[in-house]
Design a protein around this motif. Structure first.
Motif, PDB file in Angstrom:
ATOM      1  N   ILE A 140     -19.434  17.214 -52.701  1.00 32.96           N
ATOM      2  CA  ILE A 140     -20.355  16.628 -53.676  1.00 32.96           C
ATOM      3  C   ILE A 140     -20.260  15.102 -53.669  1.00 32.96           C
ATOM      4  O   ILE A 140     -21.279  14.402 -53.709  1.00 32.96           O
ATOM      5  N   LEU A 141     -19.049  14.562 -53.580  1.00 39.87           N
ATOM      6  CA  LEU A 141     -18.860  13.114 -53.524  1.00 39.87           C
ATOM      7  C   LEU A 141     -19.513  12.514 -52.287  1.00 39.87           C
ATOM      8  O   LEU A 141     -20.200  11.483 -52.362  1.00 39.87           O
ATOM      9  N   ILE A 142     -19.351  13.157 -51.145  1.00 41.36           N
ATOM     10  CA  ILE A 142     -19.955  12.657 -49.913  1.00 41.36           C
ATOM     11  C   ILE A 142     -21.476  12.743 -49.989  1.00 41.36           C
ATOM     12  O   ILE A 142     -22.181  11.858 -49.492  1.00 41.36           O
ATOM     13  N   CYS A 143     -22.005  13.778 -50.637  1.00 40.15           N
ATOM     14  CA  CYS A 143     -23.459  13.882 -50.816  1.00 40.15           C
ATOM     15  C   CYS A 143     -23.989  12.716 -51.644  1.00 40.15           C
ATOM     16  O   CYS A 143     -25.034  12.140 -51.313  1.00 40.15           O
ATOM     17  N   PHE A 144     -23.293  12.352 -52.708  1.00 35.98           N
ATOM     18  CA  PHE A 144     -23.718  11.206 -53.514  1.00 35.98           C
ATOM     19  C   PHE A 144     -23.638   9.903 -52.712  1.00 35.98           C
ATOM     20  O   PHE A 144     -24.524   9.045 -52.811  1.00 35.98           O
ATOM     21  N   LEU A 145     -22.592   9.748 -51.910  1.00 34.04           N
ATOM     22  CA  LEU A 145     -22.495   8.560 -51.060  1.00 34.04           C
ATOM     23  C   LEU A 145     -23.641   8.512 -50.054  1.00 34.04           C
ATOM     24  O   LEU A 145     -24.220   7.445 -49.804  1.00 34.04           O
ATOM     25  N   LEU A 146     -23.991   9.661 -49.513  1.00 35.64           N
ATOM     26  CA  LEU A 146     -25.088   9.728 -48.555  1.00 35.64           C
ATOM     27  C   LEU A 146     -26.420   9.375 -49.215  1.00 35.64           C
ATOM     28  O   LEU A 146     -27.242   8.660 -48.641  1.00 35.64           O
ATOM     29  N   ILE A 147     -26.621   9.840 -50.442  1.00 33.57           N
ATOM     30  CA  ILE A 147     -27.843   9.500 -51.183  1.00 33.57           C
ATOM     31  C   ILE A 147     -27.924   7.999 -51.412  1.00 33.57           C
ATOM     32  O   ILE A 147     -28.983   7.377 -51.222  1.00 33.57           O
ATOM     33  N   ILE A 148     -26.816   7.382 -51.799  1.00 38.56           N
ATOM     34  CA  ILE A 148     -26.805   5.937 -52.041  1.00 38.56           C
ATOM     35  C   ILE A 148     -27.089   5.162 -50.758  1.00 38.56           C
ATOM     36  O   ILE A 148     -27.882   4.215 -50.758  1.00 38.56           O
ATOM     37  N   ILE A 149     -26.483   5.578 -49.649  1.00 36.83           N
ATOM     38  CA  ILE A 149     -26.704   4.898 -48.371  1.00 36.83           C
ATOM     39  C   ILE A 149     -28.165   5.023 -47.949  1.00 36.83           C
ATOM     40  O   ILE A 149     -28.766   4.067 -47.462  1.00 36.83           O
TER      41      ILE A 149
ATOM     42  N   ASN B 266     -28.008  -1.236 -38.580  1.00 36.28           N
ATOM     43  CA  ASN B 266     -27.251  -0.414 -37.631  1.00 36.28           C
ATOM     44  C   ASN B 266     -26.021   0.182 -38.292  1.00 36.28           C
ATOM     45  O   ASN B 266     -25.698   1.354 -38.065  1.00 36.28           O
ATOM     46  N   LEU B 267     -25.335  -0.608 -39.098  1.00 36.20           N
ATOM     47  CA  LEU B 267     -24.145  -0.114 -39.792  1.00 36.20           C
ATOM     48  C   LEU B 267     -24.506   1.004 -40.759  1.00 36.20           C
ATOM     49  O   LEU B 267     -23.841   2.038 -40.794  1.00 36.20           O
TER      50      LEU B 267
ATOM     51  N   THR C 297     -24.711   6.768 -42.137  1.00 36.13           N
ATOM     52  CA  THR C 297     -25.512   7.941 -42.486  1.00 36.13           C
ATOM     53  C   THR C 297     -25.228   9.092 -41.543  1.00 36.13           C
ATOM     54  O   THR C 297     -25.040  10.237 -41.977  1.00 36.13           O
ATOM     55  N   TRP C 298     -25.189   8.821 -40.243  1.00 39.27           N
ATOM     56  CA  TRP C 298     -24.904   9.882 -39.282  1.00 39.27           C
ATOM     57  C   TRP C 298     -23.492  10.433 -39.445  1.00 39.27           C
ATOM     58  O   TRP C 298     -23.271  11.650 -39.380  1.00 39.27           O
ATOM     59  N   ILE C 299     -22.531   9.564 -39.655  1.00 37.65           N
ATOM     60  CA  ILE C 299     -21.145  10.016 -39.812  1.00 37.65           C
ATOM     61  C   ILE C 299     -20.997  10.887 -41.047  1.00 37.65           C
ATOM     62  O   ILE C 299     -20.370  11.960 -40.997  1.00 37.65           O
ATOM     63  N   LEU C 300     -21.575  10.471 -42.166  1.00 36.83           N
ATOM     64  CA  LEU C 300     -21.495  11.275 -43.383  1.00 36.83           C
ATOM     65  C   LEU C 300     -22.227  12.601 -43.235  1.00 36.83           C
ATOM     66  O   LEU C 300     -21.752  13.630 -43.725  1.00 36.83           O
ATOM     67  N   SER C 301     -23.353  12.607 -42.542  1.00 35.46           N
ATOM     68  CA  SER C 301     -24.092  13.856 -42.335  1.00 35.46           C
ATOM     69  C   SER C 301     -23.294  14.843 -41.493  1.00 35.46           C
ATOM     70  O   SER C 301     -23.226  16.032 -41.809  1.00 35.46           O
ATOM     71  N   ILE C 302     -22.697  14.357 -40.435  1.00 31.98           N
ATOM     72  CA  ILE C 302     -21.872  15.226 -39.584  1.00 31.98           C
ATOM     73  C   ILE C 302     -20.651  15.709 -40.340  1.00 31.98           C
ATOM     74  O   ILE C 302     -20.252  16.878 -40.239  1.00 31.98           O
ATOM     75  N   PHE C 303     -20.060  14.839 -41.137  1.00 35.47           N
ATOM     76  CA  PHE C 303     -18.888  15.203 -41.925  1.00 35.47           C
ATOM     77  C   PHE C 303     -19.231  16.288 -42.953  1.00 35.47           C
ATOM     78  O   PHE C 303     -18.466  17.235 -43.142  1.00 35.47           O
ATOM     79  N   ILE C 304     -20.385  16.168 -43.597  1.00 32.29           N
ATOM     80  CA  ILE C 304     -20.820  17.196 -44.552  1.00 32.29           C
ATOM     81  C   ILE C 304     -21.045  18.521 -43.834  1.00 32.29           C
ATOM     82  O   ILE C 304     -20.685  19.586 -44.348  1.00 32.29           O
TER      83      ILE C 304
END
Length: 80
Positions: free
Chosen positions: A13-22, A52-53, A58-65
């Motif tokens: 859930i925390l990573i999902c919120f971080l992904l939404i913010i990014i 780029n960063l 975004t890709w790293i968090l998506s793969i991690f989720i």
């Protein structure tokens, strides 16, 4: 075992919120989060490097989720 399931669930859930913010920061058309964040925090990097960063994050968090969800499913099946 329930504490591990709870920890992984909260972490997803925390990573999902971080992904939404990014993702909200990446959208320059709206200007709400993008302008205030870019002016203050990423002035030294430049716009191209910042995009780029943010795209890499975004890709790293998506793969991690994705892998965390698979691992969470594996733990739930072996717990029951």
């Amino acid at each position: 075992m329930y504490s591990t399931i709870l920890f992984i669930g909260l972490f997803i859930i925390l990573i999902c919120f971080l992904l939404i913010i990014i993702i909200l920061i990446q959208n320059p058309k709206k200007g709400l989060f993008y302008q205030s964040f870019m002016d203050k925090n990423f002035r030294l990097f430049g716009i191209k490097r910042t995009n780029n960063l943010l795209e890499k994050i975004t890709w790293i968090l998506s793969i991690f989720i994705f892998f965390l969800t698979l691992f969470f499913n594996y733990i739930l099946k072996h717990n029951s």
